[in-house]
Design a protein around this motif. Structure first.
Motif, PDB file in Angstrom:
ATOM      1  N   GLN A 145       0.843  -1.206   0.000  1.00  0.00           N
ATOM      2  CA  GLN A 145       0.000   0.000   0.000  1.00  0.00           C
ATOM      3  C   GLN A 145       0.881   1.261   0.000  1.00  0.00           C
ATOM      4  N   GLU A 146       1.889   1.213   0.868  1.00  0.00           N
ATOM      5  CA  GLU A 146       2.793   2.361   0.978  1.00  0.00           C
ATOM      6  C   GLU A 146       3.509   2.601  -0.344  1.00  0.00           C
ATOM      7  N   GLU A 147       3.828   1.524  -1.042  1.00  0.00           N
ATOM      8  CA  GLU A 147       4.541   1.654  -2.319  1.00  0.00           C
ATOM      9  C   GLU A 147       3.598   1.911  -3.495  1.00  0.00           C
ATOM     10  N   GLY A 148       2.307   2.039  -3.203  1.00  0.00           N
ATOM     11  CA  GLY A 148       1.328   2.330  -4.251  1.00  0.00           C
ATOM     12  C   GLY A 148       1.162   1.189  -5.240  1.00  0.00           C
ATOM     13  N   ARG A 149       1.325  -0.055  -4.777  1.00  0.00           N
ATOM     14  CA  ARG A 149       1.311  -1.193  -5.715  1.00  0.00           C
ATOM     15  C   ARG A 149       0.061  -2.055  -5.611  1.00  0.00           C
ATOM     16  N   LEU A 150      -0.920  -1.635  -4.794  1.00  0.00           N
ATOM     17  CA  LEU A 150      -2.133  -2.448  -4.669  1.00  0.00           C
ATOM     18  C   LEU A 150      -3.078  -2.168  -5.829  1.00  0.00           C
ATOM     19  N   LEU A 151      -3.670  -3.236  -6.354  1.00  0.00           N
ATOM     20  CA  LEU A 151      -4.651  -3.075  -7.440  1.00  0.00           C
ATOM     21  C   LEU A 151      -6.065  -3.158  -6.850  1.00  0.00           C
ATOM     22  N   TYR A 152      -7.072  -2.950  -7.671  1.00  0.00           N
ATOM     23  CA  TYR A 152      -8.489  -3.076  -7.273  1.00  0.00           C
ATOM     24  C   TYR A 152      -8.834  -2.173  -6.072  1.00  0.00           C
ATOM     25  N   GLY A 153      -8.222  -0.990  -6.053  1.00  0.00           N
ATOM     26  CA  GLY A 153      -8.529  -0.027  -4.998  1.00  0.00           C
ATOM     27  C   GLY A 153      -8.125  -0.518  -3.618  1.00  0.00           C
ATOM     28  N   GLY A 154      -7.305  -1.552  -3.567  1.00  0.00           N
ATOM     29  CA  GLY A 154      -6.823  -2.027  -2.266  1.00  0.00           C
ATOM     30  C   GLY A 154      -7.754  -3.009  -1.592  1.00  0.00           C
ATOM     31  N   ASN A 155      -8.984  -3.150  -2.097  1.00  0.00           N
ATOM     32  CA  ASN A 155      -9.815  -4.211  -1.488  1.00  0.00           C
ATOM     33  C   ASN A 155     -10.331  -5.167  -2.564  1.00  0.00           C
ATOM     34  N   TRP A 156      -9.375  -5.946  -3.057  1.00  0.00           N
ATOM     35  CA  TRP A 156      -9.637  -6.931  -4.117  1.00  0.00           C
ATOM     36  C   TRP A 156     -10.738  -7.907  -3.737  1.00  0.00           C
ATOM     37  N   TRP A 157     -10.878  -8.237  -2.456  1.00  0.00           N
ATOM     38  CA  TRP A 157     -11.842  -9.268  -2.037  1.00  0.00           C
ATOM     39  C   TRP A 157     -13.292  -8.827  -2.226  1.00  0.00           C
ATOM     40  N   LEU A 158     -13.503  -7.504  -2.399  1.00  0.00           N
ATOM     41  CA  LEU A 158     -14.867  -7.031  -2.636  1.00  0.00           C
ATOM     42  C   LEU A 158     -15.064  -6.556  -4.069  1.00  0.00           C
ATOM     43  N   HIS A 159     -13.980  -6.373  -4.781  1.00  0.00           N
ATOM     44  CA  HIS A 159     -14.063  -5.728  -6.092  1.00  0.00           C
ATOM     45  C   HIS A 159     -14.750  -6.642  -7.116  1.00  0.00           C
ATOM     46  N   GLU A 160     -15.704  -6.061  -7.863  1.00  0.00           N
ATOM     47  CA  GLU A 160     -16.486  -6.891  -8.799  1.00  0.00           C
ATOM     48  C   GLU A 160     -15.643  -7.444  -9.947  1.00  0.00           C
ATOM     49  N   ASP A 161     -14.488  -6.815 -10.214  1.00  0.00           N
ATOM     50  CA  ASP A 161     -13.664  -7.305 -11.329  1.00  0.00           C
ATOM     51  C   ASP A 161     -12.587  -8.294 -10.895  1.00  0.00           C
ATOM     52  N   TYR A 162     -12.394  -8.460  -9.619  1.00  0.00           N
ATOM     53  CA  TYR A 162     -11.327  -9.361  -9.178  1.00  0.00           C
ATOM     54  C   TYR A 162     -11.743 -10.813  -9.396  1.00  0.00           C
ATOM     55  N   ARG A 163     -10.814 -11.639  -9.809  1.00  0.00           N
ATOM     56  CA  ARG A 163     -11.083 -13.056 -10.024  1.00  0.00           C
ATOM     57  C   ARG A 163     -10.097 -13.892  -9.208  1.00  0.00           C
ATOM     58  N   PHE A 164     -10.585 -15.071  -8.743  1.00  0.00           N
ATOM     59  CA  PHE A 164      -9.775 -15.941  -7.876  1.00  0.00           C
ATOM     60  C   PHE A 164      -8.474 -16.349  -8.562  1.00  0.00           C
ATOM     61  N   ASN A 165      -7.398 -16.346  -7.785  1.00  0.00           N
ATOM     62  CA  ASN A 165      -6.070 -16.720  -8.262  1.00  0.00           C
ATOM     63  C   ASN A 165      -5.471 -15.710  -9.234  1.00  0.00           C
ATOM     64  N   HIS A 166      -5.978 -14.471  -9.222  1.00  0.00           N
ATOM     65  CA  HIS A 166      -5.356 -13.419 -10.029  1.00  0.00           C
ATOM     66  C   HIS A 166      -4.492 -12.538  -9.124  1.00  0.00           C
ATOM     67  N   ALA A 167      -3.477 -11.927  -9.718  1.00  0.00           N
ATOM     68  CA  ALA A 167      -2.616 -11.024  -8.946  1.00  0.00           C
ATOM     69  C   ALA A 167      -3.430  -9.807  -8.512  1.00  0.00           C
ATOM     70  N   ALA A 168      -3.191  -9.362  -7.275  1.00  0.00           N
ATOM     71  CA  ALA A 168      -3.931  -8.196  -6.772  1.00  0.00           C
ATOM     72  C   ALA A 168      -2.976  -7.044  -6.459  1.00  0.00           C
ATOM     73  N   PHE A 169      -1.731  -7.154  -6.972  1.00  0.00           N
ATOM     74  CA  PHE A 169      -0.759  -6.072  -6.778  1.00  0.00           C
ATOM     75  C   PHE A 169       0.173  -6.033  -7.995  1.00  0.00           C
ATOM     76  N   ILE A 170       0.974  -4.985  -8.068  1.00  0.00           N
ATOM     77  CA  ILE A 170       1.906  -4.859  -9.202  1.00  0.00           C
ATOM     78  C   ILE A 170       3.250  -5.481  -8.804  1.00  0.00           C
ATOM     79  N   PRO A 171       3.602  -6.604  -9.424  1.00  0.00           N
ATOM     80  CA  PRO A 171       4.890  -7.217  -9.070  1.00  0.00           C
ATOM     81  C   PRO A 171       6.061  -6.373  -9.589  1.00  0.00           C
ATOM     82  N   GLN A 172       7.242  -6.670  -9.086  1.00  0.00           N
ATOM     83  CA  GLN A 172       8.417  -5.873  -9.436  1.00  0.00           C
ATOM     84  C   GLN A 172       8.899  -6.130 -10.862  1.00  0.00           C
TER      85      GLN A 172
END
Ligand code: B12
Ligand code: SF4
Length: 451
Positions: A351-378
């Motif tokens: 969060q501090e590094e600004g790397r969270l996707l889906y507004g930071g709450n992927w578990w509620l986000h309508e576009d998030y899908r199981f086993n998908h990345a929820a952050f920006i990898p290096q």
């Protein structure tokens, strides 16, 4: 009074329902049932394979919530509340994010139920249900409480009995939700309660769902010693530092251990530093050669758990990880994407590094899908991380890999029972790999759920 207990599913597949064929007993609901006064009528519904009869009537509904079942849990809660039936939520996610869960239930319980649940039922009966129950963790979990298993009957669970000896873990891996829940503490049941619980049911095959059954070597030895005369077979989760204590390992094997889920996490030492994976320190330097030899020596069928997407990972290193798992002929392996579970150090860091996707709450986000990345990898894109992780699951569980891994003489070919276990569960897990990938969270179409 009628109490309905609910275990929510994760969600559904894009164009059909998802039925978990490898489902196991929801232990927390068996414990809640055991803690409930006998004059309360109890019914349990498991959303993973049965429809919830919302109109059947209930006085109170208790829903267990983990982060990946939160969205579905909130849908279920809403459906009951629309019918005027109050709901209470508890479980891992409630401890991690009480303020969010509060918006979706009449009452929440933060932490373990042992000390608080009987009080909650009393309050409810008197019409004084509180909005929040928060108590101290019981130092001894399930003290004199034997899980009620009658509520599991006829639900088609795998023929393995779930129970616990301990909760929590002494380590502090930065991604681990359990450690955020138990704050690095480790609580053990009375060994005699565990023995009584095993004797109270018929099965000889047990799954101790401990976070780390060997978090305290001496206490684990006491448990294993007590298990020997019971002649059971069991599996659990444990950290690989256990291999340093020969007496512990001897007792473990003698007491009927078939194998453990072990968090290897990565074959790259730098990644283990990133994850603060204390139990593995320096062991990845020679790709766990010594540890794997030892595990074979003890004849344990290992379920190796890997986490993918650390800052030291590339697409190539992830593929290497999968090859490593196949080459070492592990009985089973999990290739989980590193997940920022709320309230963990990993979440705060990303969060501090600004790397969270889906507004930071992927578990509620309508576009998030199981086993998908929820952050920006290096070193790779989130899409590539999702794809290469799915590739690992497919490759490890491919028919060729299943055949090749079967040929491990010390473990999978150790005796007909071990081989049979291997042959039954590998194809089942293979099927689940495809069914679960990209599942939607919740059953409802693109509904916005507020945090
Ligand atoms: C066993 C287990 C599994 C089993 C499933 C068992 C089953 N019954 O189906 C398997 C191996 C299949 C599994 C799979 C997964 N799991 Co899992 N699993 C566990 C484990 C080790 C134990 C769960 C358990 O039974 N605990 C024992 C019960 C008694 O504890 P409890 O749920 O906390 O309940 C107590 C309190 O919380 C409270 N309580 C609980 N519910 C309620 C409800 C009410 C109303 C009230 C009042 C109180 C209350 O009272 C209980 C008694 O005190 C936990 C770790 C853990 N410590 O919980 C991880 C854990 C739950 N799993 C986790 C994950 C991520 C997964 C997977 C998503 C992994 C993956 N990527 O595939 C999958 C998805 C599961 C699925 N549905 O498909 C994470 C969840 C993180 C999170 N923030 O939610 C955990 C916490 C592991 C971790 N270290 O991070 N898992
Ligand atoms: S060793 Fe396992 S249970 Fe313990 S903190 Fe690390 S991931 Fe969590």
């Amino acid at each position: 009074m009628k109490l309905v207990l609910i275990k929510p599913n994760i969600g559904r597949r894009e164009h059909s329902l998802y039925v978990d064929e490898g489902r196991m007993e929801p232990l927390q609901l068996g414990i809640l049932a055991a803690l409930t006064p006998r004059d309360v009528e109890i019914v349990m519904y498991d959303d993973r394979m049965e429809e919830i009869p919302y109109d059947e009537g209930a006085d109170l509904v208790a829903i267990t919530v983990e982060t990946f079942t939160a969205r579905r849990g909130y849908e279920i809660s809403k459906a009951y509340r629309e019918r005027g039936i109050p709901t209470v939520m508890g479980g891992m996610h409630v401890m991690l994010l009480p303020e969010e869960v509060k918006n979706h239930a009449d009452s929440i319980m933060i932490g373990d139920a042992e000390n608080l649940w009987p009080q909650l039922i009393e309050d409810f009966k008197r019409g004084q249900l509180k909005k929040e129950y928060r108590g101290e963790q019981p130092l001894i979990p399930q003290k004199s409480i034997i899980t009620r298993r009658d509520i599991f009957e006829g639900k088609g669970y795998l023929p393995i009995t779930l129970l616990q000896f301990s909760r929590g873990c002494k380590y502090h891996c930065n991604f681990c939700a359990s450690t955020a829940y138990f704050k690095g503490n480790h609580y053990c049941r009375d060994v005699q309660d565990v023995v009584r619980e095993i004797k109270s049911q018929k099965r000889k095959l047990l799954f101790f769902v401990d976070d780390n059954i060997v978090a305290d070597f001496e206490k684990a030895k006491a448990l294993f010693t007590a298990l020997i005369p019971l002649k059971v077979k069991w599996v659990s989760q444990g950290s690989m530092d256990m291999l340093e204590d020969q007496e512990l390992m001897e007792l473990m094997v003698k007491s009927g251990c078939l194998g453990l889920v072990i968090g290897f996490e990565s074959i790259n030492e730098e990644n283990l530093e990133y994850a603060a994976k204390g139990a593995n320190r320096k062991r990845a330097l020679d790709h766990y050669k010594k540890e794997i030899q030892e595990l074979r020596k003890w004849g344990l069928q290992t379920w190796a758990a890997f986490t993918l997407g650390y800052d030291g990972d590339t697409k190539e290193s992830i593929i290497e990880t999968c090859k490593f798992a196949i080459e070492n002929k592990f009985c089973f392996a999990a290739f989980n994407i590193l997940m920022p579970y709320p309230n963990t150090p990993l979440y705060a860091k990303l969060q501090e590094e600004g790397r969270l996707l889906y507004g930071g709450n992927w578990w509620l986000h309508e576009d998030y899908r199981f086993n998908h990345a929820a952050f920006i990898p290096q070193n790779l894109s989130p899409e590539d991380l999702t794809e290469v992780s799915f590739w690992c699951r497919r490759a490890f569980n491919s028919p060729w890999s299943i055949f090749k891994r079967a040929l491990e003489p010390h473990t999978n070919l150790r005796n007909p029972y071990r081989f049979f276990t291997y042959l039954i569960y590998n194809p089942l897990f293979r099927k689940e790999v495809f069914k679960k990938q990209s599942m939607r969270f919740g059953l409802k179409e693109a509904e916005k759920i507020n945090g």
